[in-house]
Design a protein around this motif. Structure first.
Motif, PDB file in Angstrom:
ATOM      1  N   GLN A  26      32.810  39.205  36.973  1.00  0.00           N
ATOM      2  CA  GLN A  26      32.518  40.533  37.508  1.00  0.00           C
ATOM      3  C   GLN A  26      33.632  40.996  38.447  1.00  0.00           C
ATOM      4  OE1 GLN A  26      28.644  39.417  39.047  1.00  0.00           O
ATOM      5  NE2 GLN A  26      27.630  40.706  37.522  1.00  0.00           N
ATOM      6  N   ALA A  27      34.130  40.089  39.270  1.00  0.00           N
ATOM      7  CA  ALA A  27      35.211  40.433  40.203  1.00  0.00           C
ATOM      8  C   ALA A  27      36.497  40.771  39.442  1.00  0.00           C
ATOM      9  CB  ALA A  27      35.455  39.277  41.175  1.00  0.00           C
ATOM     10  N   LEU A  28      36.814  39.992  38.416  1.00  0.00           N
ATOM     11  CA  LEU A  28      38.014  40.269  37.612  1.00  0.00           C
ATOM     12  C   LEU A  28      37.897  41.617  36.917  1.00  0.00           C
ATOM     13  CD1 LEU A  28      38.534  36.695  36.153  1.00  0.00           C
ATOM     14  CD2 LEU A  28      40.074  37.883  37.753  1.00  0.00           C
ATOM     15  N   TYR A  29      36.708  41.928  36.433  1.00  0.00           N
ATOM     16  CA  TYR A  29      36.459  43.236  35.818  1.00  0.00           C
ATOM     17  C   TYR A  29      36.697  44.340  36.853  1.00  0.00           C
ATOM     18  CZ  TYR A  29      33.904  47.240  33.996  1.00  0.00           C
ATOM     19  OH  TYR A  29      33.560  48.505  33.583  1.00  0.00           O
ATOM     20  N   VAL A  33      39.443  47.300  36.445  1.00  0.00           N
ATOM     21  CA  VAL A  33      39.033  48.693  36.296  1.00  0.00           C
ATOM     22  C   VAL A  33      39.315  49.513  37.549  1.00  0.00           C
ATOM     23  CG1 VAL A  33      37.022  50.206  35.982  1.00  0.00           C
ATOM     24  CG2 VAL A  33      37.305  48.208  34.539  1.00  0.00           C
ATOM     25  N   GLY A  34      38.992  48.941  38.708  1.00  0.00           N
ATOM     26  CA  GLY A  34      39.111  49.687  39.958  1.00  0.00           C
ATOM     27  C   GLY A  34      40.446  49.554  40.655  1.00  0.00           C
ATOM     28  N   GLY A  35      41.246  48.605  40.205  1.00  0.00           N
ATOM     29  CA  GLY A  35      42.547  48.413  40.824  1.00  0.00           C
ATOM     30  C   GLY A  35      42.486  47.807  42.219  1.00  0.00           C
ATOM     31  N   THR A  36      41.363  47.172  42.570  1.00  0.00           N
ATOM     32  CA  THR A  36      41.272  46.551  43.887  1.00  0.00           C
ATOM     33  C   THR A  36      42.053  45.247  43.906  1.00  0.00           C
ATOM     34  OG1 THR A  36      39.187  45.479  43.270  1.00  0.00           O
ATOM     35  CG2 THR A  36      39.021  47.578  44.459  1.00  0.00           C
ATOM     36  N   GLY A  37      42.510  44.867  45.072  1.00  0.00           N
ATOM     37  CA  GLY A  37      43.317  43.664  45.219  1.00  0.00           C
ATOM     38  C   GLY A  37      42.489  42.401  45.304  1.00  0.00           C
ATOM     39  N   LEU A  38      43.157  41.288  45.151  1.00  0.00           N
ATOM     40  CA  LEU A  38      42.515  39.973  45.161  1.00  0.00           C
ATOM     41  C   LEU A  38      41.772  39.709  46.465  1.00  0.00           C
ATOM     42  CD1 LEU A  38      42.035  37.135  43.954  1.00  0.00           C
ATOM     43  CD2 LEU A  38      44.233  36.471  44.935  1.00  0.00           C
ATOM     44  N   LEU A  39      42.452  39.826  47.587  1.00  0.00           N
ATOM     45  CA  LEU A  39      41.833  39.481  48.867  1.00  0.00           C
ATOM     46  C   LEU A  39      40.640  40.373  49.180  1.00  0.00           C
ATOM     47  CD1 LEU A  39      45.005  38.704  51.008  1.00  0.00           C
ATOM     48  CD2 LEU A  39      43.473  37.095  49.857  1.00  0.00           C
ATOM     49  N   GLU A  40      40.795  41.661  48.926  1.00  0.00           N
ATOM     50  CA  GLU A  40      39.713  42.616  49.181  1.00  0.00           C
ATOM     51  C   GLU A  40      38.494  42.299  48.306  1.00  0.00           C
ATOM     52  OE1 GLU A  40      38.898  47.392  48.439  1.00  0.00           O
ATOM     53  OE2 GLU A  40      40.946  46.630  48.298  1.00  0.00           O
ATOM     54  N   ILE A  98      41.074  44.300  23.572  1.00  0.00           N
ATOM     55  CA  ILE A  98      39.804  43.675  23.937  1.00  0.00           C
ATOM     56  C   ILE A  98      39.150  44.451  25.084  1.00  0.00           C
ATOM     57  CG2 ILE A  98      38.789  41.545  24.898  1.00  0.00           C
ATOM     58  CD1 ILE A  98      39.733  41.077  22.123  1.00  0.00           C
ATOM     59  N   ASP A  99      37.835  44.596  25.012  1.00  0.00           N
ATOM     60  CA  ASP A  99      37.035  45.213  26.066  1.00  0.00           C
ATOM     61  C   ASP A  99      37.316  44.531  27.416  1.00  0.00           C
ATOM     62  OD1 ASP A  99      34.440  46.652  26.972  1.00  0.00           O
ATOM     63  OD2 ASP A  99      34.006  44.526  27.368  1.00  0.00           O
ATOM     64  N   THR A 100      37.303  45.291  28.486  1.00  0.00           N
ATOM     65  CA  THR A 100      37.671  44.773  29.817  1.00  0.00           C
ATOM     66  C   THR A 100      36.800  43.593  30.242  1.00  0.00           C
ATOM     67  OG1 THR A 100      38.381  47.002  30.402  1.00  0.00           O
ATOM     68  CG2 THR A 100      38.125  45.453  32.204  1.00  0.00           C
ATOM     69  N   THR A 101      35.514  43.673  30.019  1.00  0.00           N
ATOM     70  CA  THR A 101      34.623  42.564  30.395  1.00  0.00           C
ATOM     71  C   THR A 101      34.941  41.326  29.575  1.00  0.00           C
ATOM     72  OG1 THR A 101      32.877  44.138  30.965  1.00  0.00           O
ATOM     73  CG2 THR A 101      32.216  41.843  30.630  1.00  0.00           C
ATOM     74  N   LEU A 102      35.117  41.502  28.281  1.00  0.00           N
ATOM     75  CA  LEU A 102      35.438  40.384  27.406  1.00  0.00           C
ATOM     76  C   LEU A 102      36.782  39.764  27.787  1.00  0.00           C
ATOM     77  CD1 LEU A 102      34.364  38.793  25.006  1.00  0.00           C
ATOM     78  CD2 LEU A 102      35.428  40.467  23.502  1.00  0.00           C
ATOM     79  N   ARG A 103      37.739  40.595  28.136  1.00  0.00           N
ATOM     80  CA  ARG A 103      39.053  40.106  28.567  1.00  0.00           C
ATOM     81  C   ARG A 103      38.911  39.267  29.850  1.00  0.00           C
ATOM     82  NH1 ARG A 103      41.835  44.641  27.848  1.00  0.00           N
ATOM     83  NH2 ARG A 103      41.406  45.425  29.925  1.00  0.00           N
ATOM     84  N   ALA A 104      38.063  39.703  30.779  1.00  0.00           N
ATOM     85  CA  ALA A 104      37.834  38.949  32.022  1.00  0.00           C
ATOM     86  C   ALA A 104      37.201  37.590  31.716  1.00  0.00           C
ATOM     87  CB  ALA A 104      36.961  39.752  32.978  1.00  0.00           C
ATOM     88  N   ILE A 105      36.254  37.561  30.783  1.00  0.00           N
ATOM     89  CA  ILE A 105      35.610  36.296  30.394  1.00  0.00           C
ATOM     90  C   ILE A 105      36.640  35.346  29.783  1.00  0.00           C
ATOM     91  CG2 ILE A 105      33.939  35.243  28.805  1.00  0.00           C
ATOM     92  CD1 ILE A 105      32.294  37.907  29.095  1.00  0.00           C
ATOM     93  N   LEU A 106      37.455  35.854  28.876  1.00  0.00           N
ATOM     94  CA  LEU A 106      38.463  35.013  28.223  1.00  0.00           C
ATOM     95  C   LEU A 106      39.498  34.504  29.219  1.00  0.00           C
ATOM     96  CD1 LEU A 106      38.962  37.021  24.908  1.00  0.00           C
ATOM     97  CD2 LEU A 106      37.739  34.844  25.202  1.00  0.00           C
ATOM     98  N   ARG A 107      39.915  35.354  30.142  1.00  0.00           N
ATOM     99  CA  ARG A 107      40.907  34.925  31.142  1.00  0.00           C
ATOM    100  C   ARG A 107      40.338  33.841  32.047  1.00  0.00           C
ATOM    101  NH1 ARG A 107      43.280  40.967  32.464  1.00  0.00           N
ATOM    102  NH2 ARG A 107      45.012  40.852  30.983  1.00  0.00           N
TER     103      ARG A 107
END
Length: 175
Positions: A26-29, A33-40, A98-107
């Protein structure tokens, strides 16, 4: 039977690593999508989501260290894992399609397969197939299973595919 009371359903305690994997996806998604940074993003999840109630929904308690490792590991190694995922996809289906959620799962799954050798392949693949089932009802969980199995064969020489032994032998020959 008279006098028999219904037995309470036994509920298994939540798997904290499984909850961390779901939150990591969910965080990777959200980051994608939102362009938020890792630390935030990590701070938001740890402070306000993991084990918390949001809009009447209770988020499962998760292994925060595992969550951080997966999210930061994907970000740190994305240039390495993306080509591995791409090579494991059907040739007519590039990672960018690949769909964004699916891409996050695979990564997330590919990160664990390549960097968390302390976790068995079967556990990683099974957990991420379950994450896919939380989001999809169709063919996506099967795609997650197939792609992560191919990544596992290429990276660890393990997996369920017919050429798992050949991949392990080839990897051992390089060492």
């Amino acid at each position: 039977m008279a006098g028999t009371e219904p037995q309470p359903r036994v509920v298994k305690p939540a798997n904290k690593r499984g909850a961390a994997r779901l939150a990591a996806v969910q965080a990777l998604y959200q980051m994608d999508v939102g362009g938020t940074g890792l630390l935030e993003t990590v701070a938001e999840y740890e402070g306000f989501r993991l084990g918390q109630e949001i809009d009447g929904e209770i988020y499962r308690d998760a292994d925060a260290a595992w969550f951080r490792d997966v999210v930061s590991g994907v970000v740190r190694t994305q240039k390495v894992i993306d080509p591995r995922i791409h090579a494991s996809l059907p040739t007519d289906w590039p990672l960018s399609r690949i769909d964004t959620t699916l891409r996050a799962i695979l990564r997330a799954g590919a990160y664990e397969l390549t960097n968390r050798k302390d976790v068995p392949v079967a556990v990683i693949v099974s957990e991420y197939v379950d994450v896919a089932k939380a989001f999809y009802n169709d063919d996506e969980p099967g795609l997650v299973n197939a792609v992560l199995d191919r990544v596992a064969r290429a990276e660890r020489g393990e997996g369920r595919g017919k050429d798992a032994k050949d991949a392990k032998d080839a990897k051992d020959a390089k060492v």
